[in-house]
Design a protein around this motif. Structure first.
Motif, PDB file in Angstrom:
ATOM      1  N   GLY A 120       0.782  -1.232   0.000  1.00 50.97           N
ATOM      2  CA  GLY A 120       0.000   0.000   0.000  1.00 50.97           C
ATOM      3  C   GLY A 120       0.805   1.268   0.000  1.00 50.97           C
ATOM      4  O   GLY A 120       0.257   2.360   0.237  1.00 50.97           O
ATOM      5  N   ALA A 121       2.104   1.174  -0.288  1.00 53.40           N
ATOM      6  CA  ALA A 121       2.946   2.373  -0.291  1.00 53.40           C
ATOM      7  C   ALA A 121       2.686   3.250  -1.509  1.00 53.40           C
ATOM      8  O   ALA A 121       2.893   4.469  -1.478  1.00 53.40           O
ATOM      9  CB  ALA A 121       4.420   1.974  -0.247  1.00 53.40           C
ATOM     10  N   VAL A 122       2.245   2.636  -2.603  1.00 46.55           N
ATOM     11  CA  VAL A 122       1.893   3.376  -3.814  1.00 46.55           C
ATOM     12  C   VAL A 122       0.620   2.756  -4.386  1.00 46.55           C
ATOM     13  O   VAL A 122       0.247   1.634  -4.044  1.00 46.55           O
ATOM     14  CB  VAL A 122       3.015   3.328  -4.872  1.00 46.55           C
ATOM     15  CG1 VAL A 122       4.276   4.024  -4.392  1.00 46.55           C
ATOM     16  CG2 VAL A 122       3.318   1.897  -5.289  1.00 46.55           C
ATOM     17  N   SER A 123      -0.023   3.480  -5.277  1.00 45.80           N
ATOM     18  CA  SER A 123      -1.191   2.955  -5.979  1.00 45.80           C
ATOM     19  C   SER A 123      -0.860   2.791  -7.452  1.00 45.80           C
ATOM     20  O   SER A 123       0.092   3.401  -7.973  1.00 45.80           O
ATOM     21  CB  SER A 123      -2.382   3.903  -5.829  1.00 45.80           C
ATOM     22  OG  SER A 123      -2.134   5.112  -6.542  1.00 45.80           O
ATOM     23  N   ALA A 124      -1.661   1.994  -8.153  1.00 46.51           N
ATOM     24  CA  ALA A 124      -1.471   1.828  -9.584  1.00 46.51           C
ATOM     25  C   ALA A 124      -1.608   3.167 -10.308  1.00 46.51           C
ATOM     26  O   ALA A 124      -0.870   3.458 -11.254  1.00 46.51           O
ATOM     27  CB  ALA A 124      -2.472   0.810 -10.127  1.00 46.51           C
ATOM     28  N   SER A 125      -2.549   3.994  -9.873  1.00 42.59           N
ATOM     29  CA  SER A 125      -2.732   5.304 -10.510  1.00 42.59           C
ATOM     30  C   SER A 125      -1.492   6.165 -10.360  1.00 42.59           C
ATOM     31  O   SER A 125      -1.090   6.877 -11.299  1.00 42.59           O
ATOM     32  CB  SER A 125      -3.946   6.016  -9.913  1.00 42.59           C
ATOM     33  OG  SER A 125      -5.148   5.366 -10.290  1.00 42.59           O
ATOM     34  N   GLU A 126      -0.882   6.136  -9.182  1.00 43.36           N
ATOM     35  CA  GLU A 126       0.337   6.922  -8.981  1.00 43.36           C
ATOM     36  C   GLU A 126       1.470   6.427  -9.889  1.00 43.36           C
ATOM     37  O   GLU A 126       2.237   7.222 -10.439  1.00 43.36           O
ATOM     38  CB  GLU A 126       0.771   6.842  -7.520  1.00 43.36           C
ATOM     39  CG  GLU A 126      -0.127   7.625  -6.579  1.00 43.36           C
ATOM     40  CD  GLU A 126       0.197   7.368  -5.114  1.00 43.36           C
ATOM     41  OE1 GLU A 126       0.095   8.321  -4.322  1.00 43.36           O
ATOM     42  OE2 GLU A 126       0.563   6.220  -4.761  1.00 43.36           O
ATOM     43  N   LEU A 127       1.573   5.105 -10.062  1.00 42.32           N
ATOM     44  CA  LEU A 127       2.610   4.562 -10.935  1.00 42.32           C
ATOM     45  C   LEU A 127       2.372   4.964 -12.383  1.00 42.32           C
ATOM     46  O   LEU A 127       3.320   5.339 -13.100  1.00 42.32           O
ATOM     47  CB  LEU A 127       2.650   3.036 -10.813  1.00 42.32           C
ATOM     48  CG  LEU A 127       3.087   2.464  -9.461  1.00 42.32           C
ATOM     49  CD1 LEU A 127       3.111   0.939  -9.528  1.00 42.32           C
ATOM     50  CD2 LEU A 127       4.465   2.992  -9.055  1.00 42.32           C
TER      51      LEU A 127
END
Length: 468
Positions: free
Chosen positions: A27-34
């Motif tokens: 949960g450190a990043v989301s797919a949208s952020e990537l």
């Protein structure tokens, strides 16, 4: 030196694909952020590299916002697909502008499997026209440039994929290989590039219909573990029961290998600089306990003539059947001199084609004899360092282009004819600071052996990173 480094303090960081999966799962990043980071990096790097041929930003954003619609190990990791496989909603122009783009109605066999791993394509990457050249330098679409030094080629035909992964735009991208097109850009850009065994991964219908299936799909990555994870996950989606499984390769093997080393191509010795780097790699392998033997190249000289004729026949089929294949807007007058020259070479030599194909199909006999004595064969991936943009200018006379191609791309076509796997690893560095790949080949179905050896070499001699 004009270097292109898209790495930054964003969601992608400097992680490989497996590292991003770990970040997504905790949960450190989301797919949208990537996806947003990959889009921003594409916009930053592409003006200098020219690796993008079609953007699918909104599609990727929509895909990232959905809740695990595909699943798959890489779910949410941004990637690219090369400009020659069918993906629904995306046109495939095969590196040219010789007809009007038409979006594909359905995913092809390869894209169906690729997307099932969860990778999120943010666009298509540029390639040389029909993949015939080892450099993408289209007269109107421009050249794809090497992120380590933009005066030099990124290799081809999977040019944009290689340039973008090396520059840090995404950690993994689709590539395919009909004469070295995974391994060549891997070598030029400092990446890991495994051409798998024939039949390991699915092909779209047009590539399956070749008389001799020389093309193999795969990826380019920055780490061995990403390449190993990709083949493990693809095997869960579509496994070939006729081949030994790759399985879950996660580190070096225990067995010490019998490794043959060859710095001679079929036609000539590699450049002094590349030969020296190859022998340094052999010395490292010996230090690691492997048994090294230097050999002469056992492949008959006529192999190159036979492969060139088959390559030319593919151009003949595409040029002569262009309207039927690509639609009424196809204009052969927009093709480059290499495509047209290959078509003419085939037209003059069609009577020799059946014999050439038969001899190419029998090349496995030569490599099988080699494999009865050696587990792996080490050669340079390419006969010289990446040339400057313009060296393989497709507007030059055909005779000049093909002579330079044959001289440079002298090692990689063999495995396309035999269907055997081979991997390029970024173990060398030229005096000018450019990556130089070393190629390891093994018997059909022995990808796991190559990956184990690659893990060992990556640990023993970590390769340079562009961001360092």
């Amino acid at each position: 030196m004009d270097r292109v480094n898209a790495f930054g303090d964003d969601a992608l960081g400097d992680l490989d694909a497996v590292g991003l999966v770990d970040e997504l799962r905790r949960g450190a990043v989301s797919a949208s952020e990537l996806v947003e980071a990959a889009i921003a990096r594409t916009e930053k790097a592409n003006p200098a590299l020219n690796g993008l041929t079609f953007e699918a930003y909104e599609r990727a954003r929509t895909r990232a916002r959905l809740h695990r619609p595909y699943g798959g190990f890489f779910d949410g990791v941004p990637s690219f697909v090369k400009d020659n496989v069918a993906v629904a909603g995306m046109p495939a122009m095969n590196g040219t502008d010789a007809w009007e783009p038409v979006p594909a109605a359905h995913d092809g066999d390869f894209a169906s499997a690729y997307l099932a791993t969860g990778l999120v394509p943010v666009g298509r990457t540029r390639m040389s026209e029909f993949g015939f050249s080892a450099a993408a330098e289209h007269p109107r679409l421009g050249a794809v440039r090497n992120p380590w030094h933009t005066d030099h080629t990124a290799g081809a035909s999977s040019s944009g994929s290689g340039a973008f992964v090396a520059a840090g735009v995404v950690p993994i991208a689709h590539a395919n290989d009909g004469g070295g097109s995974i391994r060549i850009p891997a070598s030029c850009n400092g990446l890991v590039g495994l051409k798998p065994s024939r039949g390991r991964l699915p092909l779209d219908k047009d590539m399956r219909q070749m008389p001799l299936r020389i093309v193999a799909n795969g990826v380019v990555t920055r780490s061995v573990r990403d390449t190993a994870a990709f083949y493990r996950e693809m095997e869960k989606v579509v496994a070939n029961p006729k081949l030994p499984p790759v399985g879950d390769v996660t580190g070096p093997g225990v067995q010490r290998l019998r490794i043959a080393v060859c710095t001679q191509s079929i036609l000539h010795e590699a450049s002094p600089e590349v030969s020296e780097l190859t022998l340094k790699t052999a010395a490292l392998l010996e230090q690691l306990g492997h048994r090294i033997t230097v050999i002469d190249n056992p492949v008959p000289q006529r192999f190159m003539d036979d492969f060139l004729l088959y390559w030319s026949f593919l151009a003949f089929a595409l040029v002569r059947g262009g309207r039927r294949t690509f639609g009424p807007s196809f204009d052969r007058g927009r093709l480059d001199n290499l495509s047209l020259g290959l078509e003419q070479h085939a037209a003059r030599n069609l009577h020799r084609l059946p014999t050439a194909i038969a001899r190419l199909a029998r090349m496995r006999r030569v490599t099988s004899r080699l494999q009865s004595t050696y587990d792996v064969v080490l050669t340079p991936t390419l006969a010289d360092v990446p040339p400057r943009v313009g060296h393989l200018d497709p507007t030059a006379p055909y005779e000049q282009i093909i002579a330079r191609l044959i001289e440079w791309v002298a090692f990689t076509p063999l495995q396309n004819a035999t269907g055997e796997p081979a991997i390029s690893l970024p173990l060398g560095q030229s005096q000018s600071g450019l990556p130089v790949g070393m190629m390891f080949a093994a018997g059909v179905g022995e990808e796991a052996r190559l990956l184990e050896l690659a893990f060992e070499l990556e640990q023993a001699q970590p390769w340079r990173r562009i961001q360092d």
